[in-house]
Motif scaffolding. Structure first.
Motif, PDB file in Angstrom:
ATOM      1  N   TRP A  19       0.175   8.230  -5.217  1.00  0.00           N
ATOM      2  CA  TRP A  19       0.005   8.550  -3.799  1.00  0.00           C
ATOM      3  C   TRP A  19      -0.497   7.334  -3.019  1.00  0.00           C
ATOM      4  CZ3 TRP A  19       2.349  11.933  -1.181  1.00  0.00           C
ATOM      5  CH2 TRP A  19       2.744  13.156  -1.753  1.00  0.00           C
ATOM      6  N   HIS A  20      -1.383   6.555  -3.625  1.00  0.00           N
ATOM      7  CA  HIS A  20      -1.808   5.309  -2.982  1.00  0.00           C
ATOM      8  C   HIS A  20      -0.605   4.374  -2.797  1.00  0.00           C
ATOM      9  CE1 HIS A  20      -6.156   5.338  -2.393  1.00  0.00           C
ATOM     10  NE2 HIS A  20      -6.249   6.092  -3.480  1.00  0.00           N
ATOM     11  N   GLU A  21       0.262   4.372  -3.794  1.00  0.00           N
ATOM     12  CA  GLU A  21       1.462   3.543  -3.700  1.00  0.00           C
ATOM     13  C   GLU A  21       2.379   4.037  -2.577  1.00  0.00           C
ATOM     14  OE1 GLU A  21       4.663   1.530  -6.800  1.00  0.00           O
ATOM     15  OE2 GLU A  21       3.428   3.217  -7.435  1.00  0.00           O
ATOM     16  N   GLU A  22       2.472   5.347  -2.429  1.00  0.00           N
ATOM     17  CA  GLU A  22       3.278   5.931  -1.353  1.00  0.00           C
ATOM     18  C   GLU A  22       2.747   5.505   0.014  1.00  0.00           C
ATOM     19  OE1 GLU A  22       5.863   8.712   0.784  1.00  0.00           O
ATOM     20  OE2 GLU A  22       5.945   7.843  -1.223  1.00  0.00           O
ATOM     21  N   ILE A  23       1.438   5.599   0.195  1.00  0.00           N
ATOM     22  CA  ILE A  23       0.836   5.215   1.479  1.00  0.00           C
ATOM     23  C   ILE A  23       1.010   3.725   1.730  1.00  0.00           C
ATOM     24  CG2 ILE A  23      -1.319   5.051   2.777  1.00  0.00           C
ATOM     25  CD1 ILE A  23      -0.158   7.870   2.597  1.00  0.00           C
ATOM     26  N   ALA A  24       0.785   2.906   0.698  1.00  0.00           N
ATOM     27  CA  ALA A  24       0.933   1.459   0.855  1.00  0.00           C
ATOM     28  C   ALA A  24       2.366   1.093   1.225  1.00  0.00           C
ATOM     29  CB  ALA A  24       0.515   0.754  -0.436  1.00  0.00           C
ATOM     30  N   SER A  25       3.325   1.757   0.604  1.00  0.00           N
ATOM     31  CA  SER A  25       4.736   1.479   0.904  1.00  0.00           C
ATOM     32  C   SER A  25       5.077   1.886   2.332  1.00  0.00           C
ATOM     33  CB  SER A  25       5.645   2.222  -0.083  1.00  0.00           C
ATOM     34  OG  SER A  25       5.442   1.753  -1.398  1.00  0.00           O
ATOM     35  N   ARG A  26       4.537   3.020   2.760  1.00  0.00           N
ATOM     36  CA  ARG A  26       4.784   3.471   4.131  1.00  0.00           C
ATOM     37  C   ARG A  26       4.140   2.529   5.146  1.00  0.00           C
ATOM     38  NH1 ARG A  26       6.600   8.518   5.457  1.00  0.00           N
ATOM     39  NH2 ARG A  26       7.157   9.936   3.762  1.00  0.00           N
ATOM     40  N   LEU A  27       2.929   2.062   4.854  1.00  0.00           N
ATOM     41  CA  LEU A  27       2.280   1.115   5.749  1.00  0.00           C
ATOM     42  C   LEU A  27       3.052  -0.204   5.787  1.00  0.00           C
ATOM     43  CD1 LEU A  27      -1.446   1.767   4.789  1.00  0.00           C
ATOM     44  CD2 LEU A  27      -0.436   2.135   7.053  1.00  0.00           C
TER      45      LEU A  27
ATOM     46  N   VAL B 254      -7.627  10.219   3.625  1.00  0.00           N
ATOM     47  CA  VAL B 254      -7.192  11.148   4.671  1.00  0.00           C
ATOM     48  C   VAL B 254      -5.681  11.049   4.856  1.00  0.00           C
ATOM     49  CG1 VAL B 254      -7.271  11.609   7.147  1.00  0.00           C
ATOM     50  CG2 VAL B 254      -9.383  11.224   5.898  1.00  0.00           C
ATOM     51  N   LEU B 255      -5.164   9.835   4.867  1.00  0.00           N
ATOM     52  CA  LEU B 255      -3.713   9.648   5.016  1.00  0.00           C
ATOM     53  C   LEU B 255      -2.964  10.268   3.839  1.00  0.00           C
ATOM     54  CD1 LEU B 255      -3.593   5.941   6.289  1.00  0.00           C
ATOM     55  CD2 LEU B 255      -3.609   8.052   7.645  1.00  0.00           C
ATOM     56  N   ILE B 256      -3.499  10.087   2.646  1.00  0.00           N
ATOM     57  CA  ILE B 256      -2.864  10.676   1.464  1.00  0.00           C
ATOM     58  C   ILE B 256      -2.826  12.195   1.582  1.00  0.00           C
ATOM     59  CG2 ILE B 256      -3.208  11.139  -0.999  1.00  0.00           C
ATOM     60  CD1 ILE B 256      -4.146   8.242  -1.299  1.00  0.00           C
ATOM     61  N   GLU B 257      -3.957  12.779   1.989  1.00  0.00           N
ATOM     62  CA  GLU B 257      -4.028  14.238   2.093  1.00  0.00           C
ATOM     63  C   GLU B 257      -2.975  14.771   3.055  1.00  0.00           C
ATOM     64  OE1 GLU B 257      -4.764  18.058   3.641  1.00  0.00           O
ATOM     65  OE2 GLU B 257      -5.160  16.260   4.847  1.00  0.00           O
ATOM     66  N   ILE B 258      -2.791  14.090   4.176  1.00  0.00           N
ATOM     67  CA  ILE B 258      -1.825  14.557   5.179  1.00  0.00           C
ATOM     68  C   ILE B 258      -0.393  14.395   4.675  1.00  0.00           C
ATOM     69  CG2 ILE B 258      -0.897  14.096   7.475  1.00  0.00           C
ATOM     70  CD1 ILE B 258      -3.743  13.385   8.326  1.00  0.00           C
ATOM     71  N   VAL B 259      -0.068  13.241   4.133  1.00  0.00           N
ATOM     72  CA  VAL B 259       1.293  13.004   3.644  1.00  0.00           C
ATOM     73  C   VAL B 259       1.620  13.947   2.496  1.00  0.00           C
ATOM     74  CG1 VAL B 259       2.815  11.312   2.546  1.00  0.00           C
ATOM     75  CG2 VAL B 259       1.306  10.597   4.407  1.00  0.00           C
ATOM     76  N   GLU B 260       0.650  14.177   1.608  1.00  0.00           N
ATOM     77  CA  GLU B 260       0.884  15.087   0.477  1.00  0.00           C
ATOM     78  C   GLU B 260       1.075  16.515   0.974  1.00  0.00           C
ATOM     79  OE1 GLU B 260      -1.183  16.151  -3.846  1.00  0.00           O
ATOM     80  OE2 GLU B 260      -2.288  14.996  -2.341  1.00  0.00           O
ATOM     81  N   ARG B 261       0.315  16.929   1.976  1.00  0.00           N
ATOM     82  CA  ARG B 261       0.389  18.300   2.488  1.00  0.00           C
ATOM     83  C   ARG B 261       1.676  18.541   3.277  1.00  0.00           C
ATOM     84  NH1 ARG B 261      -1.641  19.674   7.390  1.00  0.00           N
ATOM     85  NH2 ARG B 261      -3.113  17.936   7.331  1.00  0.00           N
ATOM     86  N   ILE B 262       2.081  17.575   4.092  1.00  0.00           N
ATOM     87  CA  ILE B 262       3.259  17.780   4.953  1.00  0.00           C
ATOM     88  C   ILE B 262       4.556  17.647   4.178  1.00  0.00           C
ATOM     89  CG2 ILE B 262       4.498  16.910   6.980  1.00  0.00           C
ATOM     90  CD1 ILE B 262       1.864  18.304   7.639  1.00  0.00           C
ATOM     91  N   GLY B 263       4.592  16.719   3.230  1.00  0.00           N
ATOM     92  CA  GLY B 263       5.819  16.513   2.465  1.00  0.00           C
ATOM     93  C   GLY B 263       6.875  15.762   3.259  1.00  0.00           C
ATOM     94  N   GLY B 264       8.133  16.016   2.956  1.00  0.00           N
ATOM     95  CA  GLY B 264       9.229  15.245   3.545  1.00  0.00           C
ATOM     96  C   GLY B 264       9.730  15.788   4.859  1.00  0.00           C
ATOM     97  N   HIS B 265       8.834  15.993   5.814  1.00  0.00           N
ATOM     98  CA  HIS B 265       9.216  16.484   7.142  1.00  0.00           C
ATOM     99  C   HIS B 265       8.750  15.461   8.171  1.00  0.00           C
ATOM    100  CE1 HIS B 265      10.179  20.386   5.372  1.00  0.00           C
ATOM    101  NE2 HIS B 265       9.032  20.305   4.707  1.00  0.00           N
ATOM    102  N   PRO B 266       9.604  14.522   8.539  1.00  0.00           N
ATOM    103  CA  PRO B 266       9.164  13.400   9.378  1.00  0.00           C
ATOM    104  C   PRO B 266       8.552  13.806  10.714  1.00  0.00           C
ATOM    105  CG  PRO B 266      11.566  13.384   9.073  1.00  0.00           C
ATOM    106  CD  PRO B 266      11.019  14.403   8.156  1.00  0.00           C
ATOM    107  N   ASP B 267       9.137  14.783  11.393  1.00  0.00           N
ATOM    108  CA  ASP B 267       8.601  15.193  12.690  1.00  0.00           C
ATOM    109  C   ASP B 267       7.233  15.847  12.536  1.00  0.00           C
ATOM    110  OD1 ASP B 267      10.846  14.217  13.936  1.00  0.00           O
ATOM    111  OD2 ASP B 267      11.855  16.163  14.048  1.00  0.00           O
TER     112      ASP B 267
END
Length: 249
Positions: A184-192, A220-233
């Motif tokens: 998940w840290h890798e996911e956030i780093a890649s998105r940033l 906090v960013l991880i929690e939000i991205v993990e909770r929302i999933g693949g819904h960009p809007d």
């Protein structure tokens, strides 16, 4: 092809550094495509001034050679584009006048990051695409890029490379962290790194401005991205809604 045609034209024959001129022409074309509805050959006083004094200083990391060449390349491009598009002489003169006036302001408008003590080799690792606007968010994502750690030479690791990126994140975080959380840290780093979505870095900045620790902001960013999933809007909206870190977090 358009850049090659320009560099081979009479308008560009006086440019003394062909390599720098080529890169400058690429930036001019990119600006015309991205900011002017795919019209790199359209030139005007306002467009040239905005390009030189606003877009370039915000968006592009120029080498010293490119900084020196850019105003001259832009003036040559104006002449080249005017011939291609049939711009009247009056319009050409007004545009060139605006370019030469802007040239006097360019050294002040464009502040080379190296003048702030940043190492150019480090900047090139963080900005392989030359996107100066990405510097802050990428430095936030990968704060440890120099020195050594447990015998690993951090200066040799490339944050743009997936394998090196994971090593850098392992060094940045607890060695005992489970692989799922590290992912998940890798996911956030890649998105940033990619600025995807833009609201991710905007939310991080708001929380940092409130004095929150980088580690807490990342979670906090991880929690939000993990909770929302693949819904960009939905993700963009949730990130926009972040005003502070909840007390229960």
């Amino acid at each position: 092809m358009l850049a090659a045609e320009f560099l081979a034209s009479d308008d560009a024959e006086h440019l003394s550094d062909p390599s720098a001129a080529s890169r400058c022409a690429d930036h001019i074309i990119d600006y015309g495509c991205e900011q002017d509805f795919n019209r790199p050959l359209r030139v005007s006083p306002i467009k040239c001034e905005t390009f030189l004094l606003d877009w370039l200083p915000r968006k592009v990391m120029l080498s010293e050679a490119e900084q020196e060449a850019m105003p001259h390349v832009l003036a040559a491009w104006v002449r080249f584009a005017a011939r291609r598009t049939g711009l009247p002489e009056q319009g050409l003169k007004a545009t060139l006048d605006a370019v030469w006036e802007a040239i006097g302001k360019f050294p002040e408008a464009y502040r080379d990051p190296t003048t702030f003590g940043l190492d150019r080799a480090l900047l090139e690792r963080l900005l392989p695409d030359g996107d100066l606007s990405a510097l802050a968010r990428r430095a936030f994502a990968f704060p440890y890029l120099q020195g050594t750690h447990n015998g690993i030479d951090l200066d040799r690791l490339d944050p743009a490379d997936p394998a090196d990126r994971r090593t850098l994140l392992e060094i940045d975080h607890d060695a005992g962290m489970d692989q799922e959380h590290l992912a998940w840290h890798e996911e956030i780093a890649s998105r940033l790194w990619d600025g995807d979505p833009p609201q991710l870095w905007e939310a991080a900045q708001r929380l940092l401005d409130l004095g929150h620790d980088r580690h807490d902001v990342l979670h906090v960013l991880i929690e939000i991205v993990e909770r929302i999933g693949g819904h960009p809007d939905e993700l963009a909206a949730a990130l926009d809604d972040i005003a502070d870190i909840p007390d229960e977090f």
